[in-house]
Design a protein around this motif. Structure first.
Motif, PDB file in Angstrom:
ATOM      1  N   UNK A  76       5.642   6.101  -8.007  1.00 31.55           N
ATOM      2  CA  UNK A  76       6.340   5.384  -9.071  1.00 31.55           C
ATOM      3  C   UNK A  76       7.316   4.355  -8.479  1.00 31.55           C
ATOM      4  N   UNK A  77       8.025   4.749  -7.420  1.00 30.19           N
ATOM      5  CA  UNK A  77       8.987   3.843  -6.795  1.00 30.19           C
ATOM      6  C   UNK A  77       8.297   2.640  -6.163  1.00 30.19           C
ATOM      7  N   UNK A  78       7.061   2.827  -5.702  1.00 30.12           N
ATOM      8  CA  UNK A  78       6.357   1.754  -4.999  1.00 30.12           C
ATOM      9  C   UNK A  78       5.663   0.766  -5.939  1.00 30.12           C
ATOM     10  N   UNK A  79       5.619   1.056  -7.223  1.00 27.47           N
ATOM     11  CA  UNK A  79       4.883   0.186  -8.146  1.00 27.47           C
ATOM     12  C   UNK A  79       5.310  -1.279  -8.078  1.00 27.47           C
ATOM     13  N   UNK A  80       6.614  -1.599  -8.005  1.00 22.66           N
ATOM     14  CA  UNK A  80       6.989  -3.020  -7.924  1.00 22.66           C
ATOM     15  C   UNK A  80       7.001  -3.589  -6.515  1.00 22.66           C
ATOM     16  N   UNK A  81       6.587  -2.808  -5.511  1.00 22.17           N
ATOM     17  CA  UNK A  81       6.754  -3.219  -4.119  1.00 22.17           C
ATOM     18  C   UNK A  81       5.703  -4.210  -3.640  1.00 22.17           C
ATOM     19  N   UNK A  82       4.559  -4.261  -4.315  1.00 22.40           N
ATOM     20  CA  UNK A  82       3.462  -5.097  -3.838  1.00 22.40           C
ATOM     21  C   UNK A  82       2.517  -4.379  -2.901  1.00 22.40           C
ATOM     22  N   UNK A  83       2.862  -3.177  -2.474  1.00 21.88           N
ATOM     23  CA  UNK A  83       1.947  -2.398  -1.640  1.00 21.88           C
ATOM     24  C   UNK A  83       0.750  -1.938  -2.477  1.00 21.88           C
ATOM     25  N   UNK A  84      -0.432  -1.830  -1.860  1.00 20.12           N
ATOM     26  CA  UNK A  84      -1.610  -1.376  -2.598  1.00 20.12           C
ATOM     27  C   UNK A  84      -1.630   0.145  -2.750  1.00 20.12           C
ATOM     28  N   UNK A  85      -0.572   0.685  -3.349  1.00 18.13           N
ATOM     29  CA  UNK A  85      -0.506   2.126  -3.590  1.00 18.13           C
ATOM     30  C   UNK A  85      -1.018   2.416  -4.994  1.00 18.13           C
ATOM     31  N   UNK A  86      -1.685   3.551  -5.207  1.00 15.14           N
ATOM     32  CA  UNK A  86      -2.203   3.874  -6.538  1.00 15.14           C
ATOM     33  C   UNK A  86      -1.068   4.010  -7.560  1.00 15.14           C
ATOM     34  N   UNK A  87      -1.376   3.706  -8.798  1.00 11.98           N
ATOM     35  CA  UNK A  87      -0.404   3.852  -9.876  1.00 11.98           C
ATOM     36  C   UNK A  87      -0.379   5.304 -10.344  1.00 11.98           C
TER      37      UNK A  87
END
Length: 327
Positions: A76-87
């Motif tokens: 959840x924290x990585x969602x705005x980061x631009x990393x290709x992490x799953x939602x």
């Protein structure tokens, strides 16, 4: 009567959505060394649109115990980061609905190949992929973990990152150890004596490898398995990548050697790499691999896993060799 996973999933998603969901093609994929992975599609009854999802459930046992709530918070924290992490979509942190602690996240397209860097593709293409993986690792380390809220998820170990991780994995070792391992005790003594101070704190993935990357052709579509992520020293990930036991996953003999990877990491991040500190993290990574296998063997003997992992002579020799070469 115990309900099936399909029934549990319907009940859970009904509670989340406020309506009865339509779930299709629920299938377990792979065996996995940590989580149970179940793929399915969630169908919008009004439009027929499908959302591809994956359910990750805790197994009875595996190589390492991790927390679904923490993994969910990281995604959840990585969602705005631009990393290709799953939602991340939904969390059942205690397993109240799904029987075991579980999270549901968006299923990203692409294929996973542990050996792609030394696989069948042309050398030039494999070298480009290896460079891209190095750049992706640099992107992980460049995430502003303070602004994304990861500081509320993890403690910043500061300069003591090396000792903090060493004690973490020593604790796991002592909990799961079944027999004397003098090689590991020797490694621990060496690691404690030579632990470096960390120059900076970054988001550490802690299991960075092609096996956790999805590719569409030569494009990275997702970086998976954030279950071991934490705040720490960027050299931890770099040491994991260049350790001898993972050589064929990341390096290409004669074309993309360790020196090439470290140099490209320096150029991409603009950061210096302390070679002495990196050597410590290489030894630590080999030690960590041994501990994971100790935990895997404990889970197997306790009847919580079907995989009889155990520290092999090759892995223990690699650990001792790593220490000898650096002493």
């Amino acid at each position: 009567m115990t309900s099936t996973l399909d029934e549990q999933l319907h009940e859970f998603l009904s509670a989340q959505l406020g309506s009865v969901p339509k779930i299709v093609d629920l299938t377990r994929v792979g065996v996995g060394r940590s989580r149970e992975n179940w793929v399915f599609d969630l169908v919008d009854p009004a439009t027929g649109d499908r959302e591809p999802l994956i359910l990750r459930r805790d197994p009875e046992g595996g190589l390492v115990d991790t927390d679904r709530g923490t993994e969910f918070a990281v995604l959840r924290a990585l969602e705005p980061s631009g990393l290709p992490a799953p939602q991340a979509r939904w969390l059942d942190s205690e397993g109240q609905w799904l029987g075991k602690p579980s999270l549901i996240m968006r299923r990203e397209p692409g294929d996973c190949d542990y050996r792609v860097v030394n696989g069948d593709r042309p050398l030039a293409e494999r070298t480009r992929l290896a460079r891209r993986f190095c750049e992706l690792l640099a992107e992980v380390h460049s995430v502003d973990w303070r602004s994304t809220g990861l500081g509320a998820v993890f403690e910043d170990p500061g300069e003591q990152a090396a000792l903090a991780e060493l004690e973490r994995w020593d604790t796991v070792l002592r909990q799961d150890q079944l027999e004397a391992l003098p090689e590991v005790d020797l490694a621990l003594a060496w690691l404690r004596e030579h632990a470096p101070a960390s120059a900076r704190t970054v988001l550490v993935h802690a299991d960075f490898k092609p096996g956790n990357i999805l590719l569409q052709g030569d494009r990275v579509s997702a970086l998976l398995d954030w279950e071991l992520a934490h705040l720490g020293d960027p050299l931890e990930d770099l040491g994991w990548v260049v350790q001898p036991l993972r050589h064929r996953e990341h390096l290409i003999e004669g074309a993309w050697e360790r020196e090439d990877l470290v140099r490209h990491y320096r150029e991409t991040t603009g950061l210096d790499v302390d070679e002495t500190a990196l050597e410590w993290w290489v030894v630590f990574s080999t030690f960590k691999t041994v501990v994971m296998q100790v935990s895997g063997l404990r889970a197997f003997l306790d009847g919580r896993s079907d995989e009889p992992y155990r520290p092999t002579g090759r892995v223990l020799r690699t650990l001792l060799t790593a220490i000898a070469e650096r002493s």
